[in-house]
Structures are given as structure tokens and as C-alpha cells.
Design an enzyme around this catalytic site. Structure first.
Site, PDB file in Angstrom:
ATOM      1  N   HIS A   1       0.827  -1.215   0.000  1.00 52.09           N
ATOM      2  CA  HIS A   1       0.000   0.000   0.000  1.00 52.09           C
ATOM      3  C   HIS A   1       0.863   1.268   0.000  1.00 52.09           C
ATOM      4  O   HIS A   1       2.055   1.243   0.337  1.00 52.09           O
ATOM      5  CB  HIS A   1      -0.925   0.006   1.220  1.00 52.09           C
ATOM      6  CG  HIS A   1      -0.177  -0.001   2.523  1.00 52.09           C
ATOM      7  ND1 HIS A   1       0.380   1.137   3.083  1.00 52.09           N
ATOM      8  CD2 HIS A   1       0.119  -1.008   3.371  1.00 52.09           C
ATOM      9  CE1 HIS A   1       0.974   0.829   4.218  1.00 52.09           C
ATOM     10  NE2 HIS A   1       0.848  -0.470   4.412  1.00 52.09           N
TER      11      HIS A   1
ATOM     12  N   GLU B   1      -1.860  -7.386   7.579  1.00 47.04           N
ATOM     13  CA  GLU B   1      -0.550  -7.180   8.207  1.00 47.04           C
ATOM     14  C   GLU B   1      -0.464  -7.890   9.549  1.00 47.04           C
ATOM     15  O   GLU B   1      -1.483  -8.233  10.164  1.00 47.04           O
ATOM     16  CB  GLU B   1      -0.311  -5.669   8.379  1.00 47.04           C
ATOM     17  CG  GLU B   1       1.026  -5.262   8.983  1.00 47.04           C
ATOM     18  CD  GLU B   1       2.231  -5.718   8.171  1.00 47.04           C
ATOM     19  OE1 GLU B   1       2.588  -6.920   8.265  1.00 47.04           O
ATOM     20  OE2 GLU B   1       2.829  -4.875   7.471  1.00 47.04           O
TER      21      GLU B   1
END
Length: 198
Positions: A8, A74
Site C-alpha cells: 500500500h 498485516e
């Protein structure tokens, strides 16, 4: 088939060197402004449930259908989330974790081995499915830790977890031609989808 394993764009936590992990931190205005449309146009992009991956995918791949995959999120950094390594330099729990090679379970979070297993169990079926459906490319837009877990397990050349750090909005293009025979992915190139980068 090519596999695009991307990270990202930048968040305020990235800029401040804070652990964000499972926190749903959006892209910063700077991070969003740095992004550029990618040079490929996949029909589908796999993201995580955390908004920073979806926000990045909407800029890089505006026409793609986005599918969240919870297992690719994550690592959960538990009590370390929201804090920087500088703030925690004297924290005994943080020091103990670092001294373990970042292998021990984080208080309130995950152990790296379990995180890597979770990610790879989510990643592997996506490659299998894309190959079985005859896709030209599989595009995954996730997190730095996600990349590191996948690359350590499957990428050639072999490198350790910490050597597979990609910049924000950057990542790896991998060749899946040997996936079905030996579960490896050959690194073809690195990419970064920010303005001024090719």
C-alpha cells in the site's frame, strides 16, 4: 503467469516510523498524492480488509474489482502498535522481542512464525486458482509484512524475511511458471507505482 505482490501507499504512521499492523490507518494526503495509475489493468485485485490497501488499489487499478482476503492482513503488533521503535527503545517488552530476532510472540499480538503461516495459507490458494483459471496475472495489494512472508517462503533467489522490504506503493513481479512443480516464484523485477518512478 505473473504475480504482482504490492504494498500500500504511505500513511502517516509510515512517515512517523510507527508500527501500524492491524490498525486501520488510511493513506496520508501525501501518500495518496504520490500514487500513480499502474501500467497493467487487471480485472481483479486482491486486497486486505484494512483501508490503506483498498485506497491504494483504487488509484492504481481504478477499474478492477477488489476482493478482500483477511488472511493477507498485516501482522498484529499488539502493544507496540501506534508507537515507534525510538519511543520503545527502553521498553523491556520491546527490547526482549527485538533481542529474540523478532521471533517471540508480541504481547497482545502475533508471533512472526504464526503470521507467516497465516499469510502463506491465504496466498497459496490464490496462485492455484489463478493458474487453474488460466489468468495472465495475479495482483495482490497488501502490506510490507505480507510481502516479506510470501517472498521468504516462495521467492527465488532465496533471501531471509528482513531482506524482502519493499517501499510504499512498491513490490515484486514474480514468474509462477514453476509454481505447480516446486512451489517457487522467480523474481522478475521490482516495481513502484509513484509519480516519477517507472
Amino acid at each position: 503467469m505473473k504475480v504482482y505482490l504490492l504494498r500500500h501507499g504511505e500513511t502517516e504512521y509510515n512517515e512517523q516510523k510507527r508500527y501500524q499492523g492491524s490498525r486501520d490507518i488510511p493513506l496520508s494526503a501525501k501518500g495518496r498524492g504520490e500514487l500513480r495509475r499502474a501500467d497493467i489493468s487487471p480485472r481483479t485485485v486482491y486486497v486486505t480488509p484494512l483501508c490503506r490497501t483498498e485506497q491504494t488499489a483504487r488509484v492504481l487499478f481504478p477499474e478492477a474489482r477488489l476482493i478482500p482476503v483477511p488472511g493477507l492482513r498485516e501482522m498484529d503488533f499488539g502493544v507496540f502498535e501506534g508507537r515507534s521503535y525510538l519511543e520503545m527503545s527502553d521498553d523491556p517488552e520491546y527490547r526482549a522481542w527485538v533481542d529474540s530476532g523478532c521471533e517471540d510472540k508480541i504481547p497482545g499480538g502475533e508471533r512472526r512464525k504464526e503470521f507467516c503461516q497465516r499469510v502463506c495459507e491465504a496466498f497459496s490458494p490464490l496462485v492455484d486458482q489463478a493458474l487453474s483459471e488460466g489468468e495472465d496475472a495475479l495482483v495482490i495489494l497488501a502490506h510490507g509484512g505480507t510481502q516479506m512472508a510470501v517472498m521468504e517462503r516462495y521467492a527465488l533467489p532465496r533471501k531471509n524475511y528482513f531482506e524482502w522490504v519493499a517501499p510504499n506503493a512498491g513490490g515484486f513481479v514474480l514468474d509462477a511458471s514453476r509454481w505447480q512443480s516446486d512451489r517457487t516464484l522467480a523474481l522478475l523485477e521490482t516495481v513502484r507505482y509513484t509519480k516519477g518512478e517507472k
